[in-house]
Design an enzyme around this catalytic site. Structure first.
Site: not given
Ligand code: BGC
Ligand code: BGC
Length: 656
Positions: A307, A512
């Site tokens: 991830d 998230e």
């Molecule tokens: C991104 C997301 C990613 C996340 C992880 C964000 O800044 O746009 O894609 O999942 O950070 O913490």
């Molecule tokens: C998320 C994932 C996602 C990745 C890319 C992460 O923060 O947990 O599910 O695919 O970001 O955006």
């Protein structure tokens, strides 16, 4: 003339041709060769730098053709909301992806990069794309064929932007709605999640019979999928995101693992590792589960991706010892690292770990073989550059119709009138005047939720779509006036003769960790809006939320209650069902609690005392204005188990 010289020249020339021919023909470039032959041939030609480059995934914001070329980068992603330009057109997306790809193709071996994006409910970062309901709503449809068709449509809309890879589906089994990602989960019941893995067949194409189990399958012009997040992401303590799943082997293999069996059988190309831990061990460093179970026991032959900053988070604080993170992550079995920014650090650390033999060359070769297997299988070497041929697929009418169908089928009717013979829904289209109220009635961003245009989602007109208010207006037609007031006071109701009200309230968008929530209340002033409107008028309440929320206190005030989840851009599906053009068929994919202090509470638990059990959903047939409402107290089997357990419990209490 000297014959010796000319013979020598000829020989040299022949040798030259032979050598040139050899350089021209490389087995790995020959699509007629078996994939494994191509992999072996290519690996045999690669330097360590080229191999580690393949294992590196970077974010588009740090990518350029030169970076691709100079570091042999194997993959790029768009993070949530990361786009070439606001409201970018398909042509702009395609140009961007192709520019990066040309950098990759300009390397010595010309290995194409693979571009990935989170198309988790349609190609949701992209302006004008069709946004489908989030997974929690799809779980309520109980319709794997519908979900497969959504996969097909999503594949086309992802290809419309020149992208061949999506980080979907999320096959988490969410066991606690306090988790901020619960809406990304199809259900608390692993069996429902397992059925919904049919989306993979839509994204990647139907897997041929006799295809070797574990070997990825991606048909031409489809997209590679990614089952995530391996494993136990939906089981963390108190639903805290990225936290610890405390569980015995039986629970892990019986609840959280089953959707991976199905995904692998359906040929899923990639698996993403979870930020979370299992019994205190970070999944990103878990050799037993990633290599021992997923790769060895389940024979998964695609690639495992980390991830975002996932290996960094092996240590706390994150990134405290990046070299160790690389060592632990790669040695656990991660094949591609979603770095995503500091790629030079990753490459340097990985290189020195290999040189010191802390990471073995065979581990590197395994990782690269898997990445190349996916790239060869999906035809990326033959078709590395995108063109405009899919551009008109983005947000097209048929896909919006499909999304509308999904919305209709995802709605769960939780209350309808105060007695069975006093049903309130469906609503009449002809009425003297209708009041529509609530924070979520006229807000496209809210009804789409997180992972919509922005990572966190947004408010208002974030993209093209139909709000619930617009849908109601176009359904009732001009003869029935519709008055909209977000949070009306008594005076509005006194001044007007409304026939009835529709109140649309819910949760604000989130993604998230930001979505972790221990209260699970609806957004203010939602409760007040319900109280004011439903005390004055007969009302139907529509809840727009990523999970069950606190509703019991207001239930007596309303005539009808509909759970609409996060429906996406096609709000018309809600009016279709409210006004009886279609029936209610959705069933809860989650247990609806009475109060949050009951949580976690899942079907089958000994102390199961929900407001509405898993599988609950009242039915109404689609005839208007009459209907034959039948009550279905949830799935028979689920209810039987529930009843048996309650009986057992009461017997135990009686004995004690
Ligand atoms: C991104 C997301 C990613 C996340 C992880 C964000 O800044 O746009 O894609 O999942 O950070 O913490
Ligand atoms: C998320 C994932 C996602 C990745 C890319 C992460 O923060 O947990 O599910 O695919 O970001 O955006």
């Amino acid at each position: 003339a000297c014959p010796n010289v000319s013979w020598g020249c000829l020989l040299l020339l022949l040798l030259c041709f032979a050598w040139m021919g050899d350089a021209e023909y490389a087995k790995y470039k020959d699509p007629k060769q078996p994939v494994n032959t191509r992999i072996k041939d290519l690996i045999g030609r690669m330097t360590l730098a080229e191999k580690i480059g393949q294992m590196t995934q970077i974010e588009r914001s740090v990518a350029s053709a030169d970076v691709m070329k100079n570091y042999f980068i194997g993959s790029i992603l768009s993070g949530g909301g990361s786009v070439p330009a606001p409201q970018a057109t398909p042509a702009m997306w395609i140009n961007m992806v192709n520019e990066f790809q040309k950098g990759a193709l300009a390397t010595r071996l010309g290995i194409p990069m693979i571009y990935g994006i989170d198309a988790v409910h349609g190609n949701n970062n992209v302006y004008n794309a069709t946004i489908f309901p989030h997974n929690v709503g799809l779980g309520a449809t109980r319709d794997p064929d519908l979900v497969k068709r959504i996969g097909e449509a999503t594949a086309l809309e992802v290809r419309a932007t020149g992208i061949p890879y999506t980080f979907a589906p999320c096959i988490a089994v969410c066991r606690d709605p306090r988790w901020g990602r619960c809406y990304e989960s199809y259900s608390e019941d692993h069996k429902i999640v397992q059925q919904m893995t049919d989306i993979i067949l839509g994204l990647q194409g139907e897997i041929p019979v006799n295809h070797t189990k574990g070997v990825p399958y991606v048909a031409k012009n489809k997209v590679a999928a990614c089952a995530k997040h391996f494993v136990g992401d939906g089981g963390t303590h108190n639903g805290i995101n990225e936290n610890n799943t405390i569980i015995d082997e039986h629970g892990l293999l019986g609840i959280h693992m089953p959707p991976y069996y199905d995904s692998i059988i359906k040929g899923v190309a990639t698996v993403m590792v979870s930020y979370s831990s299992v019994n205190g061990e970070k999944m990103h460093a878990n050799h037993d589960l990633v290599t021992g179970y997923l790769k060895s026991k389940l024979h998964f032959r695609g690639f495992v991706i980390s991830d975002w900053l996932g290996i960094d988070r092996i240590t706390s604080p994150a990134g405290a010892n990046y070299t160790y993170s690389v060592q632990a992550g790669v040695n656990a079995g991660i094949d591609m690292v979603m770095v995503p920014f500091n790629y030079t650090e990753f490459i340097e650390d990985a290189t020195s770990l290999v040189n010191k033999r802390i990471i073995s060359m065979s581990r590197i070769d395994d990782a690269v073989s898997r990445i190349l297997r996916v790239k060869f299988t999906m035809g990326l070497f033959e078709n590395p550059l995108a063109d405009l041929s899919f551009a008109d697929q983005l947000g097209k009418k048929e896909h919006r119709e499909l999304a509308r169908e999904a919305v209709r089928k995802s709605l769960v009717l939780l209350k309808n009138g105060n007695t069975p013979n006093q049903q309130f829904l469906p609503l009449p289209k002809k009425a003297s005047k209708i009041l529509v109220a609530g924070s979520h009635a006229s807000n496209l961003g809210y009804q789409c939720g997180g992972w919509s245009i922005q990572w966190m989602g947004g408010s208002g007109d974030i993209t093209a779509g139909t709000t619930i208010l617009d849908a109601i207006k176009s359904t009732v037609g001009d003869a029935t006036p519709v008055v909209y007031s977000e949070n009306p006071d008594d005076s509005l109701m006194k001044k007007n003769e409304f026939s009835f009200a529709i109140v649309v309230v819910g949760e604000p968008p989130y993604a998230e960790t930001v979505g972790d929530n221990t209260d699970l209340t609806i957004l203010d002033p939602g409760p007040d809006t319900i109280r004011t409107v439903c005390s004055a008028l007969k009302c139907a309440v529509v809840v727009v939320s990523g999970r069950p929320v606190v509703i019991e206190p207001y239930l007596p005030l309303m005539e009808a209650l509909v759970a609409a989840w996060l429906p996406g851009t096609e709000g018309q599906g809600i009016a279709d069902v409210l006004f009886g053009d279609y029936g209610f068929t959705g069933k809860l994919s989650r247990t609806w609690f009475k109060s949050v202090d009951q949580l976690p509470m899942n079907f089958g638990d000994p102390h199961y005392d929900p407001l509405f059990p898993l599988g609950f959903g009242l039915a109404i047939n689609s005839s208007q204005p009459g209907f034959s409402g039948t009550r279905s107290r949830g799935d028979k089997k689920e209810i039987t188990v529930w009843a048996a357990l309650s009986l057992l419990l009461s017997m135990m209490i009686a004995w004690a």
